[in-house]
Design a protein around this motif. Structure first.
Motif, PDB file in Angstrom:
ATOM      1  N   PHE A  49     -45.674   2.437 117.753  1.00 52.57           N
ATOM      2  CA  PHE A  49     -46.670   2.423 118.818  1.00 52.57           C
ATOM      3  C   PHE A  49     -47.595   1.226 118.642  1.00 52.57           C
ATOM      4  CE2 PHE A  49     -46.200   6.411 121.045  1.00 52.57           C
ATOM      5  CZ  PHE A  49     -45.541   7.226 120.144  1.00 52.57           C
ATOM      6  N   GLN A  50     -47.883   0.590 119.747  1.00 54.26           N
ATOM      7  CA  GLN A  50     -48.937  -0.424 119.797  1.00 54.26           C
ATOM      8  C   GLN A  50     -49.963   0.149 120.775  1.00 54.26           C
ATOM      9  OE1 GLN A  50     -51.208  -2.752 118.789  1.00 54.26           O
ATOM     10  NE2 GLN A  50     -49.346  -3.804 118.181  1.00 54.26           N
ATOM     11  N   GLY A  51     -51.106   0.576 120.286  1.00 62.20           N
ATOM     12  CA  GLY A  51     -52.013   1.359 121.114  1.00 62.20           C
ATOM     13  C   GLY A  51     -51.334   2.664 121.475  1.00 62.20           C
ATOM     14  N   ASN A  52     -51.337   3.022 122.745  1.00 60.19           N
ATOM     15  CA  ASN A  52     -50.702   4.261 123.185  1.00 60.19           C
ATOM     16  C   ASN A  52     -49.281   4.062 123.681  1.00 60.19           C
ATOM     17  OD1 ASN A  52     -52.978   5.791 122.635  1.00 60.19           O
ATOM     18  ND2 ASN A  52     -53.805   5.549 124.692  1.00 60.19           N
ATOM     19  N   SER A  53     -48.838   2.833 123.758  1.00 63.09           N
ATOM     20  CA  SER A  53     -47.494   2.593 124.271  1.00 63.09           C
ATOM     21  C   SER A  53     -46.524   2.361 123.123  1.00 63.09           C
ATOM     22  CB  SER A  53     -47.486   1.388 125.216  1.00 63.09           C
ATOM     23  OG  SER A  53     -47.853   0.228 124.519  1.00 63.09           O
ATOM     24  N   ALA A  54     -45.255   2.652 123.392  1.00 67.34           N
ATOM     25  CA  ALA A  54     -44.226   2.553 122.355  1.00 67.34           C
ATOM     26  C   ALA A  54     -43.252   1.449 122.713  1.00 67.34           C
ATOM     27  CB  ALA A  54     -43.512   3.887 122.201  1.00 67.34           C
ATOM     28  N   PRO A  55     -43.489   0.209 122.267  1.00 65.04           N
ATOM     29  CA  PRO A  55     -42.578  -0.881 122.605  1.00 65.04           C
ATOM     30  C   PRO A  55     -41.222  -0.768 121.933  1.00 65.04           C
ATOM     31  CG  PRO A  55     -44.266  -1.639 121.083  1.00 65.04           C
ATOM     32  CD  PRO A  55     -44.639  -0.250 121.473  1.00 65.04           C
TER      33      PRO A  55
END
Lengths: 113, 110
Positions: A49-55
């Motif tokens: 996760f980078q912040g709340n998103s999952a790249p």
């Protein structure tokens, strides 16, 4: 300050049940990672996760596995319809924005009977 | 991500210097070399990171030759408490997932 906190430390469940594993990263760390470690093996990457998103979800082994992160902080890894092969230690790590040094929690040991 | 190769296990005695070498032939220009230590029932712990030449901290030294295709972790005067698994990783300096191999299991004997 406090390190990465994971709960529960141990979880025993029956095959077919759902489980939720929690990770509380170091305050201010923007990236959060989940890994899995089977007995005597190295770590297997699951999701980042980078912040709340999952790249990067490339490591999730099946659609029974999912994870979310809310408020850029706590993350939950959910395993649905657990199987015996899901038994492992699930490790969470976090890292600050400026470096790729990861700080790990003690892990959750999952045993599926 | 560059693959790394390191010995599966090493034995040593208390007070000796231990050198663990890792090969990473396909390391990219923007990759860093990082070592982690893992004790039983714990998550890995960062030891040291370097890009080239030599890096030293209070725990260990990391030697990286000019071609960066290998690196050596040096632990001075090991003690029983240094018994652990040591992982060598190669990854870019910014955030991203890490590839852990099986590591080197170091056993320190009295």
């Amino acid at each position: 300050g406090a390190g990465v906190s994971q709960s529960p430390s141990n979880k025993v469940t029956e095959k077919g049940k759902d489980v939720e594993l929690r990770c509380d990263p170091i305050s201010g760390h923007t990236a959060l990672y989940w890994y899995r470690q089977s007995l005597g093996q190295g770590l297997e990457f699951l999701i980042y996760f980078q912040g709340n998103s999952a790249p990067d979800k490339s490591g999730l082994p099946s659609d029974r596995f999912s994870a979310e992160r809310t408020g850029g902080s706590v993350s939950t890894l959910t395993i649905q319809r657990t199987q015996q092969e899901d038994s492992a230690v699930y490790l969470c790590a976090s890292s600050p924005e400026t470096e790729n040094i990861q700080y790990f929690g003690a892990g959750t040991r999952l045993s599926v009977l | 991500l560059a693959k790394t190769t390191q010995p599966i296990s090493m034995d040593s005695y208390e007070g000796q210097e231990v050198n663990i070498t890792c090969s990473h032939n396909n390391i990219a220009t923007n990759d860093y070399i990082t070592w982690y230590q893992q004790f039983p029932s714990q998550g890995p712990r960062f030891i040291i990171q370097g890009y080239k030449t030599k890096v030293t901290n209070e725990v260990a030294s990391l030697f990286i030759p000019a071609d960066r295709k290998s690196s050596t972790l040096s632990l001075p005067r090991v003690s029983l408490s240094d018994t652990a698994v040591y992982y060598c990783l190669v990854a870019k300096g910014s955030q991203g997932n890490l590839i852990f191999g099986k590591g080197t299991k170091l056993s320190v004997k009295p």
